[in-house]
Design a protein around this motif. Sequence first.
Motif, PDB file in Angstrom:
ATOM      1  N   PRO A   1       0.810  -1.232   0.000  1.00  0.00           N
ATOM      2  CA  PRO A   1       0.000   0.000   0.000  1.00  0.00           C
ATOM      3  C   PRO A   1       0.836   1.271   0.000  1.00  0.00           C
ATOM      4  O   PRO A   1       0.520   2.227  -0.717  1.00  0.00           O
ATOM      5  N   LEU A   2       1.908   1.301   0.781  1.00  0.00           N
ATOM      6  CA  LEU A   2       2.740   2.501   0.828  1.00  0.00           C
ATOM      7  C   LEU A   2       3.404   2.774  -0.515  1.00  0.00           C
ATOM      8  O   LEU A   2       3.477   3.927  -0.970  1.00  0.00           O
ATOM      9  N   ALA A   3       3.883   1.716  -1.170  1.00  0.00           N
ATOM     10  CA  ALA A   3       4.521   1.881  -2.476  1.00  0.00           C
ATOM     11  C   ALA A   3       3.532   2.460  -3.490  1.00  0.00           C
ATOM     12  O   ALA A   3       3.862   3.375  -4.258  1.00  0.00           O
ATOM     13  N   LEU A   4       2.319   1.947  -3.479  1.00  0.00           N
ATOM     14  CA  LEU A   4       1.329   2.419  -4.430  1.00  0.00           C
ATOM     15  C   LEU A   4       0.853   3.830  -4.097  1.00  0.00           C
ATOM     16  O   LEU A   4       0.519   4.616  -4.996  1.00  0.00           O
ATOM     17  N   MET A   5       0.829   4.187  -2.815  1.00  0.00           N
ATOM     18  CA  MET A   5       0.442   5.552  -2.447  1.00  0.00           C
ATOM     19  C   MET A   5       1.526   6.559  -2.836  1.00  0.00           C
ATOM     20  O   MET A   5       1.231   7.704  -3.185  1.00  0.00           O
ATOM     21  N   VAL A   6       2.785   6.131  -2.797  1.00  0.00           N
ATOM     22  CA  VAL A   6       3.872   6.996  -3.280  1.00  0.00           C
ATOM     23  C   VAL A   6       3.708   7.247  -4.774  1.00  0.00           C
ATOM     24  O   VAL A   6       3.874   8.373  -5.259  1.00  0.00           O
ATOM     25  N   VAL A   7       3.361   6.191  -5.497  1.00  0.00           N
ATOM     26  CA  VAL A   7       3.111   6.333  -6.934  1.00  0.00           C
ATOM     27  C   VAL A   7       1.959   7.315  -7.176  1.00  0.00           C
ATOM     28  O   VAL A   7       2.012   8.159  -8.077  1.00  0.00           O
ATOM     29  N   THR A   8       0.918   7.214  -6.357  1.00  0.00           N
ATOM     30  CA  THR A   8      -0.222   8.133  -6.483  1.00  0.00           C
ATOM     31  C   THR A   8       0.219   9.579  -6.311  1.00  0.00           C
ATOM     32  O   THR A   8      -0.130  10.465  -7.097  1.00  0.00           O
TER      33      THR A   8
ATOM     34  N   ALA B   1      -7.887  -8.058  -1.380  1.00  0.00           N
ATOM     35  CA  ALA B   1      -7.629  -6.643  -1.098  1.00  0.00           C
ATOM     36  C   ALA B   1      -6.529  -6.086  -2.000  1.00  0.00           C
ATOM     37  O   ALA B   1      -6.636  -4.965  -2.520  1.00  0.00           O
ATOM     38  N   VAL B   2      -5.461  -6.846  -2.192  1.00  0.00           N
ATOM     39  CA  VAL B   2      -4.357  -6.383  -3.040  1.00  0.00           C
ATOM     40  C   VAL B   2      -4.824  -6.210  -4.489  1.00  0.00           C
ATOM     41  O   VAL B   2      -4.499  -5.213  -5.147  1.00  0.00           O
ATOM     42  N   LEU B   3      -5.615  -7.164  -4.990  1.00  0.00           N
ATOM     43  CA  LEU B   3      -6.134  -7.048  -6.357  1.00  0.00           C
ATOM     44  C   LEU B   3      -7.056  -5.840  -6.497  1.00  0.00           C
ATOM     45  O   LEU B   3      -7.017  -5.123  -7.508  1.00  0.00           O
ATOM     46  N   PHE B   4      -7.877  -5.606  -5.483  1.00  0.00           N
ATOM     47  CA  PHE B   4      -8.771  -4.444  -5.473  1.00  0.00           C
ATOM     48  C   PHE B   4      -7.945  -3.164  -5.579  1.00  0.00           C
ATOM     49  O   PHE B   4      -8.230  -2.268  -6.385  1.00  0.00           O
TER      50      PHE B   4
ATOM     51  N   PRO C   1      -7.709   0.920 -23.511  1.00  0.00           N
ATOM     52  CA  PRO C   1      -8.807  -0.037 -23.352  1.00  0.00           C
ATOM     53  C   PRO C   1      -8.366  -1.375 -22.750  1.00  0.00           C
ATOM     54  O   PRO C   1      -9.095  -1.966 -21.954  1.00  0.00           O
ATOM     55  N   GLN C   2      -7.190  -1.857 -23.119  1.00  0.00           N
ATOM     56  CA  GLN C   2      -6.717  -3.127 -22.584  1.00  0.00           C
ATOM     57  C   GLN C   2      -6.415  -3.023 -21.093  1.00  0.00           C
ATOM     58  O   GLN C   2      -6.713  -3.939 -20.313  1.00  0.00           O
ATOM     59  N   LEU C   3      -5.831  -1.900 -20.685  1.00  0.00           N
ATOM     60  CA  LEU C   3      -5.558  -1.698 -19.265  1.00  0.00           C
ATOM     61  C   LEU C   3      -6.860  -1.588 -18.485  1.00  0.00           C
ATOM     62  O   LEU C   3      -6.961  -2.079 -17.348  1.00  0.00           O
TER      63      LEU C   3
ATOM     64  N   MET D   1      -4.654   0.934 -11.678  1.00  0.00           N
ATOM     65  CA  MET D   1      -4.755   0.811 -13.132  1.00  0.00           C
ATOM     66  C   MET D   1      -5.839   1.726 -13.685  1.00  0.00           C
ATOM     67  O   MET D   1      -5.673   2.365 -14.730  1.00  0.00           O
ATOM     68  N   LEU D   2      -6.962   1.808 -12.947  1.00  0.00           N
ATOM     69  CA  LEU D   2      -8.051   2.675 -13.381  1.00  0.00           C
ATOM     70  C   LEU D   2      -7.634   4.145 -13.338  1.00  0.00           C
ATOM     71  O   LEU D   2      -8.006   4.932 -14.212  1.00  0.00           O
ATOM     72  N   ALA D   3      -6.855   4.516 -12.321  1.00  0.00           N
ATOM     73  CA  ALA D   3      -6.355   5.889 -12.232  1.00  0.00           C
ATOM     74  C   ALA D   3      -5.471   6.223 -13.430  1.00  0.00           C
ATOM     75  O   ALA D   3      -5.532   7.330 -13.987  1.00  0.00           O
ATOM     76  N   GLN D   4      -4.642   5.272 -13.843  1.00  0.00           N
ATOM     77  CA  GLN D   4      -3.810   5.451 -15.039  1.00  0.00           C
ATOM     78  C   GLN D   4      -4.701   5.698 -16.260  1.00  0.00           C
ATOM     79  O   GLN D   4      -4.440   6.577 -17.079  1.00  0.00           O
ATOM     80  N   GLN D   5      -5.772   4.905 -16.352  1.00  0.00           N
ATOM     81  CA  GLN D   5      -6.702   5.001 -17.468  1.00  0.00           C
ATOM     82  C   GLN D   5      -7.420   6.349 -17.478  1.00  0.00           C
ATOM     83  O   GLN D   5      -7.579   6.978 -18.538  1.00  0.00           O
ATOM     84  N   ILE D   6      -7.847   6.827 -16.316  1.00  0.00           N
ATOM     85  CA  ILE D   6      -8.664   8.045 -16.244  1.00  0.00           C
ATOM     86  C   ILE D   6      -7.823   9.315 -16.327  1.00  0.00           C
ATOM     87  O   ILE D   6      -8.156  10.255 -17.052  1.00  0.00           O
TER      88      ILE D   6
END
Length: 211
Positions: free
Chosen positions: A113-120, A163-166, A183-185, A172-177
Amino acid sequence: MENGCNNKNKWLRWGVAALYVVLCGLYFSPLDIPYKLVYPLSWLTLSSLFCHTPMLTLALACSALGDWFGAAGGLLWQIGAFALAQICYLLLLLRRREGKVTVARVAVAALIPLALMVVTAIYFVPAINEGVVKVGVVVYALLIGAMTTVARLSKSWLIEIGAVLFMLSDFMLAQQIFVASNPQLLRLSLAFYFVGQLLLWLGLCGEKRRR
């Protein structure tokens, strides 16, 4: 008698999961069906009633509502609905965590979670133009990060992986939006989302309630 009830509940859960998979397949099919994104989580919400866990039902209902807003194009409402879903999951998981909670154990659970929040913070937030949406994304990232951390303190692999998949699906959706449409992502993101929600449902609905 108890074994008979357990077997009945087991088959009922997997029957629910089978129809859920069919509804997910319907979403990925080329059929033009209005709001077909909403059907899988709506079914899972209704099916969760036999689990007798109101917080799980509420989490799934908020998720289904978020899907509805997503299909309707209401991004801010979508974020709000899923934020409520994460709060419900978090409250439920806090009551069901197992084992001794130590600083080291929490630190390990929080790594992803921390790694992904840094990416955010570095990658997604600067790409958002609207201030209110930016705040919403930051708050949501904190909530799903907390939910995923608590889920990883569970001894259930279904809950942990779900939870991790969620969480991964949302990034991935944030990247898309917010960054670049792909479309594939988007399809991969929704596949992760559907599987993650199913695993959370199976793990939380299948557990014995703590007394």
